[in-house]
Design an enzyme around this catalytic site. Sequence first.
Site, short mmCIF file in Angstrom:
data_model
loop_
_atom_site.label_atom_id
_atom_site.label_comp_id
_atom_site.label_asym_id
_atom_site.label_seq_id
_atom_site.Cartn_x
_atom_site.Cartn_y
_atom_site.Cartn_z
N PRO A 2 0.83 -1.21 0.00
CA PRO A 2 0.00 0.00 0.00
C PRO A 2 0.86 1.26 0.00
CG PRO A 2 -0.67 -1.53 1.72
CD PRO A 2 0.64 -2.00 1.20
N GLU A 3 0.79 2.01 -1.08
CA GLU A 3 1.48 3.29 -1.18
C GLU A 3 0.40 4.36 -1.37
OE1 GLU A 3 4.66 3.06 -4.11
OE2 GLU A 3 4.82 0.90 -3.82
N HIS A 89 -5.26 -13.00 11.52
CA HIS A 89 -4.50 -11.76 11.34
C HIS A 89 -5.35 -10.50 11.42
CE1 HIS A 89 -1.32 -14.46 10.30
NE2 HIS A 89 -1.95 -14.87 9.22
N ARG A 108 1.64 -9.43 8.14
CA ARG A 108 3.02 -9.35 8.66
C ARG A 108 3.21 -8.34 9.78
NH1 ARG A 108 6.17 -9.68 2.93
NH2 ARG A 108 4.60 -11.04 2.07
N ARG A 149 19.95 16.85 -1.73
CA ARG A 149 20.47 15.61 -1.17
C ARG A 149 21.50 14.96 -2.10
NH1 ARG A 149 16.69 13.59 2.68
NH2 ARG A 149 17.95 11.71 2.59
#
Length: 268
Positions: A2-3, A89, A108, A149
């Site tokens: 999921p983004e 879960h 997870r 950066r």
Amino acid sequence: MPELPEVESLVRQLRRGLEGARLAAVTLWTPSVVHGALPEPAGQKLLRIERRGKYLRFDFEGGAEVWFHLGMTGQMFLSREKTPARETHAHALFEFSGRRYLVFRDIRRFGGIHSRPTSGAALKAGILALGPDPFQITAAEFAALLKKRTGLIKALLLDQKLVSGIGNIYADESLFRAGIHPKRRPRALSRARLEKLHADLCAILSEAIEKGGSSINDYRHLNGASGRFQDLHRVYGKEGRPCRSCSSVIRRITVAARGTHFCPRCQT
DNA sequence: GAAGGCCTGGAA
DNA sequence: TTCCAGGCCTTC
């Protein structure tokens, strides 16, 4: 995983499904997924549901906030019936007025639920330090952030403190569309190429939202349906296959400890 | 800025 | 049985 597009899709579905809802009860099957104290359920109205990077935020009447992160395998399901048995879960159940039951499930357990971030190292490092997402900044601002950066461009795209919402799939897909090799350094790229990357990133994220996100393994919609953007991936998970643009073989390397997929000919 | 650890299921 | 996937935090 999921983004931004997956979380945004979920936010839109949640808004429709939980409009006007009031929090009636909370069941915690796995207390360790919760960080901080959840609001005492007392009929508070859910005022807003917002996305911040890859986080989902519920704003309740009275000022309480509940933040959700789906990690890699997180799911949220909304049903009109109280499921008799706890699913494997499934970690938390939020009961809302009007017989609306919201389940948070995460195989997870890389995801979690946070109360309003006021303290704690994890929150300071995570939620409170989130950078803007690509839609919140201009191409020029995006290019300037990257130029500051020194790291590899793929690693920088994944840095949520710099720009939020981008994960492995959309980093690889946007670099492919922009024709940029994942190991290039922004300092060595022209401003024009970085601005094009911003445009491509926004376009891909928008297309993905429109398709309901990408379902690779575990991501599902509120009703259990799969997203459809995975069918449009050009490089992610395509190693060994021919590039759709030039027929070169898509390669997979490791960058920033992440599987990284790219076309050696189209991306320079 | 690199690397380890968390966690589990599925592939090798 | 071992390895790998990886978002994000911690530690070096």
